[in-house]
Design an enzyme around this catalytic site. Structure first.
Site, PDB file in Angstrom:
ATOM      1  N   ASN A  91       0.810  -1.221   0.000  1.00 41.19           N
ATOM      2  CA  ASN A  91       0.000   0.000   0.000  1.00 41.19           C
ATOM      3  C   ASN A  91       0.848   1.278   0.000  1.00 41.19           C
ATOM      4  O   ASN A  91       0.340   2.352  -0.328  1.00 41.19           O
ATOM      5  CB  ASN A  91      -0.929  -0.042   1.228  1.00 41.19           C
ATOM      6  CG  ASN A  91      -1.530   1.299   1.544  1.00 41.19           C
ATOM      7  OD1 ASN A  91      -2.542   1.697   0.969  1.00 41.19           O
ATOM      8  ND2 ASN A  91      -0.908   2.045   2.459  1.00 41.19           N
ATOM      9  N   SER A 143      -4.469   2.286  -8.366  1.00 33.41           N
ATOM     10  CA  SER A 143      -5.276   3.522  -8.402  1.00 33.41           C
ATOM     11  C   SER A 143      -6.069   3.526  -9.698  1.00 33.41           C
ATOM     12  O   SER A 143      -5.614   2.962 -10.711  1.00 33.41           O
ATOM     13  CB  SER A 143      -4.373   4.752  -8.368  1.00 33.41           C
ATOM     14  OG  SER A 143      -5.121   5.907  -8.707  1.00 33.41           O
ATOM     15  N   TYR A 156       2.889   9.003 -11.528  1.00 36.07           N
ATOM     16  CA  TYR A 156       2.025   8.212 -10.633  1.00 36.07           C
ATOM     17  C   TYR A 156       1.164   7.224 -11.447  1.00 36.07           C
ATOM     18  O   TYR A 156       1.045   6.053 -11.086  1.00 36.07           O
ATOM     19  CB  TYR A 156       1.149   9.190  -9.845  1.00 36.07           C
ATOM     20  CG  TYR A 156       0.255   8.579  -8.799  1.00 36.07           C
ATOM     21  CD1 TYR A 156       0.770   8.139  -7.583  1.00 36.07           C
ATOM     22  CD2 TYR A 156      -1.118   8.468  -9.015  1.00 36.07           C
ATOM     23  CE1 TYR A 156      -0.071   7.596  -6.620  1.00 36.07           C
ATOM     24  CE2 TYR A 156      -1.956   7.938  -8.055  1.00 36.07           C
ATOM     25  CZ  TYR A 156      -1.434   7.504  -6.851  1.00 36.07           C
ATOM     26  OH  TYR A 156      -2.251   6.966  -5.898  1.00 36.07           O
ATOM     27  N   SER A 157       0.591   7.701 -12.562  1.00 35.13           N
ATOM     28  CA  SER A 157      -0.241   6.821 -13.400  1.00 35.13           C
ATOM     29  C   SER A 157       0.591   5.657 -13.937  1.00 35.13           C
ATOM     30  O   SER A 157       0.136   4.510 -13.943  1.00 35.13           O
ATOM     31  CB  SER A 157      -0.837   7.594 -14.584  1.00 35.13           C
ATOM     32  OG  SER A 157      -1.569   8.707 -14.136  1.00 35.13           O
ATOM     33  N   ILE A 189     -10.024   9.041  -2.295  1.00 35.37           N
ATOM     34  CA  ILE A 189     -10.333   8.671  -0.914  1.00 35.37           C
ATOM     35  C   ILE A 189      -9.813   9.776   0.002  1.00 35.37           C
ATOM     36  O   ILE A 189      -8.724  10.306  -0.234  1.00 35.37           O
ATOM     37  CB  ILE A 189      -9.623   7.329  -0.550  1.00 35.37           C
ATOM     38  CG1 ILE A 189      -9.913   6.243  -1.602  1.00 35.37           C
ATOM     39  CG2 ILE A 189     -10.004   6.858   0.854  1.00 35.37           C
ATOM     40  CD1 ILE A 189     -11.357   5.854  -1.787  1.00 35.37           C
TER      41      ILE A 189
HETATM   42  N1  LIG Z   1      -6.016   8.621  -1.188  1.00 35.87           N
HETATM   43  C1  LIG Z   1      -6.425   8.353  -2.387  1.00 35.87           C
HETATM   44  O1  LIG Z   1      -7.360   8.977  -2.922  1.00 35.87           O
HETATM   45  C2  LIG Z   1      -5.807   7.237  -3.192  1.00 35.87           C
HETATM   46  C3  LIG Z   1      -6.362   6.952  -4.434  1.00 35.87           C
HETATM   47  C4  LIG Z   1      -5.823   5.921  -5.187  1.00 35.87           C
HETATM   48  C5  LIG Z   1      -4.770   5.198  -4.701  1.00 35.87           C
HETATM   49  N2  LIG Z   1      -4.234   5.503  -3.491  1.00 35.87           N
HETATM   50  C6  LIG Z   1      -3.094   4.715  -3.049  1.00 35.87           C
HETATM   51  O2  LIG Z   1      -3.364   4.175  -1.775  1.00 35.87           O
HETATM   52  C7  LIG Z   1      -2.153   4.074  -1.026  1.00 35.87           C
HETATM   53  C8  LIG Z   1      -2.302   4.788   0.297  1.00 35.87           C
HETATM   54  O3  LIG Z   1      -2.647   6.130   0.048  1.00 35.87           O
HETATM   55  P1  LIG Z   1      -3.011   7.171   1.207  1.00 35.87           P
HETATM   56  O4  LIG Z   1      -3.890   8.170   0.592  1.00 35.87           O
HETATM   57  O5  LIG Z   1      -3.420   6.448   2.418  1.00 35.87           O
HETATM   58  O6  LIG Z   1      -1.559   7.851   1.393  1.00 35.87           O
HETATM   59  P2  LIG Z   1      -0.950   8.689   2.618  1.00 35.87           P
HETATM   60  O7  LIG Z   1      -2.005   9.115   3.575  1.00 35.87           O
HETATM   61  O8  LIG Z   1      -0.080   9.701   1.977  1.00 35.87           O
HETATM   62  O9  LIG Z   1      -0.046   7.582   3.366  1.00 35.87           O
HETATM   63  C9  LIG Z   1       0.987   6.952   2.662  1.00 35.87           C
HETATM   64  C10 LIG Z   1       1.690   5.955   3.548  1.00 35.87           C
HETATM   65  O10 LIG Z   1       2.736   5.350   2.748  1.00 35.87           O
HETATM   66  C11 LIG Z   1       3.955   5.428   3.499  1.00 35.87           C
HETATM   67  N3  LIG Z   1       5.095   5.517   2.588  1.00 35.87           N
HETATM   68  C12 LIG Z   1       5.335   6.437   1.624  1.00 35.87           C
HETATM   69  N4  LIG Z   1       6.514   6.209   1.047  1.00 35.87           N
HETATM   70  C13 LIG Z   1       7.044   5.119   1.658  1.00 35.87           C
HETATM   71  C14 LIG Z   1       8.252   4.407   1.517  1.00 35.87           C
HETATM   72  N5  LIG Z   1       9.163   4.741   0.602  1.00 35.87           N
HETATM   73  N6  LIG Z   1       8.476   3.339   2.324  1.00 35.87           N
HETATM   74  C15 LIG Z   1       7.559   2.981   3.260  1.00 35.87           C
HETATM   75  N7  LIG Z   1       6.393   3.622   3.442  1.00 35.87           N
HETATM   76  C16 LIG Z   1       6.143   4.689   2.645  1.00 35.87           C
HETATM   77  C17 LIG Z   1       3.832   6.674   4.347  1.00 35.87           C
HETATM   78  O11 LIG Z   1       4.752   6.575   5.408  1.00 35.87           O
HETATM   79  P3  LIG Z   1       4.899   7.746   6.533  1.00 35.87           P
HETATM   80  O12 LIG Z   1       3.572   7.791   7.244  1.00 35.87           O
HETATM   81  O13 LIG Z   1       5.999   7.262   7.379  1.00 35.87           O
HETATM   82  O14 LIG Z   1       5.190   8.987   5.779  1.00 35.87           O
HETATM   83  C18 LIG Z   1       2.358   6.590   4.760  1.00 35.87           C
HETATM   84  O15 LIG Z   1       2.221   5.748   5.889  1.00 35.87           O
HETATM   85  C19 LIG Z   1      -1.059   4.639  -1.922  1.00 35.87           C
HETATM   86  O16 LIG Z   1      -0.411   3.626  -2.635  1.00 35.87           O
HETATM   87  C20 LIG Z   1      -1.822   5.516  -2.878  1.00 35.87           C
HETATM   88  O17 LIG Z   1      -1.149   5.690  -4.097  1.00 35.87           O
HETATM   89  C21 LIG Z   1      -4.725   6.515  -2.725  1.00 35.87           C
END
Ligand SMILES: NC(=O)c1ccc[n+]([C@@H]2O[C@H](COP(=O)([O-])OP(=O)(O)OC[C@H]3O[C@@H](n4cnc5c(N)ncnc54)[C@H](OP(=O)(O)O)[C@@H]3O)[C@@H](O)[C@H]2O)c1
EC number: 1.1.1.100
Length: 248
Positions: A91, A143, A156-157, A189
């Site tokens: 994730n 995504s 990202y895409s 989200i």
């Molecule tokens: N939110 C959306 O609308 C959405 C939509 C489509 C897909 N997604 C995908 O869903 C996933 C979670 O998204 P989110 O919105 O929950 O993101 P978020 O709130 O920004 O949280 C991202 C998490 O990933 C961790 N992370 C980032 N880089 C890392 C690395 N190099 N090594 C280990 N951990 C790392 C961060 O660690 P720290 O907390 O330590 O910084 C954080 O815990 C992602 O893959 C994102 O692309 C999200």
């Protein structure tokens, strides 16, 4: 019902947002969860919060998933400290948005290294225990923009489209050992990631969501928990959009 009693899960990016909710959902149903994120404070806090409700369920590990050697070490550590992993949820993800004209090489590299190479690193590191595990599952958080693209998110895409291809190849390679591998493609989200959008951008996005609102982290966690369960044993190599109808 405790669907994950005696199961061990690894959730990368478990420190906040969607990943923390996934870790919570698995812990709530009996799993022991390794909560992995970049910073000690983030995964430590997430594990503490979940442990307050489900004592002893979570252990925090601060590791950069883009670091191949560190992820190999993490796998060994989790094996020694918690046990052999049944469920791997990739994730961890980042954005470095910008139009291609202005996108820097480092913006491309950071996003691809975290979102795509990170999943390669963890699958490589955990595949041996998974191949021997009961009900082994790999779930990759992609995504909708990996399916339909998005202006300003070429990096990202591409990382998420790559993750979808990776999901299908892994599903085929590990199917002989009954390891299933699926992708969940969230729409928009409510998390720190989408908080970065301006109000004008948020309104424009909502206008394109048939169900008329951003999703909640629980919407994604529920799908992941289903795919991680015994009941999902005959599903592999698929991409499930959880997006309020955006990509129908
Ligand atoms: N939110 C959306 O609308 C959405 C939509 C489509 C897909 N997604 C995908 O869903 C996933 C979670 O998204 P989110 O919105 O929950 O993101 P978020 O709130 O920004 O949280 C991202 C998490 O990933 C961790 N992370 C980032 N880089 C890392 C690395 N190099 N090594 C280990 N951990 C790392 C961060 O660690 P720290 O907390 O330590 O910084 C954080 O815990 C992602 O893959 C994102 O692309 C999200």
């Amino acid at each position: 019902m405790q669907r994950f009693a005696n199961k061990i899960a690894v959730v990368t990016g478990g420190g906040r947002g969607i990943g923390q909710e996934i870790a919570r959902a698995l812990a709530a149903e009996g799993a022991k969860v390794a909560v992995v994120s970049r910073s000690e404070s983030s995964c430590g806090k997430a594990a503490e919060e979940i442990n307050a409700d489900f004592p002893g369920s979570c252990t925090a590990y601060a590791v950069d998933v883009a670091d191949h050697a560190a992820v190999q070490e993490l796998s060994k550590k989790i094996g020694d400290e918690i046990g052999a992993v049944n469920i791997l949820v990739n994730n961890a993800g980042v954005t470095r948005d910008g139009l291609l004209m202005r996108m820097k090489e480092e913006d491309w590299d950071t996003v691809l290294d975290t979102n795509l190479k990170g999943a390669f690193n963890t699958v490589k590191a955990f595949m041996r225990p998974l191949m021997k595990a009961e009900d082994p599952r790999i779930i990759n958080i992609a995504s909708v923009v990996g399916i339909i693209g998005n202006a300003g998110q070429a990096n990202y895409s591409a990382s998420k489209a790559g993750l979808i291809g990776f999901t299908k190849a892994v599903a085929r390679e590990l199917s002989g050992r009954q390891v299933t591998c699926n992708a969940v493609a969230p729409g928009f989200i409510k998390t720190d990631m989408t908080d970065e959008l301006t109000d004008a951008q948020k309104n424009a996005v909502v206008g394109n969501i048939p169900l008329g609102s951003f999703g909640e982290t629980k919407d994604i966690a529920a799908m992941v928990a289903f795919l991680a369960s015994k009941e999902a044993r005959y599903i592999t190599g698929q991409v499930f959009a959880v997006d309020g109808g955006m990509t129908m």
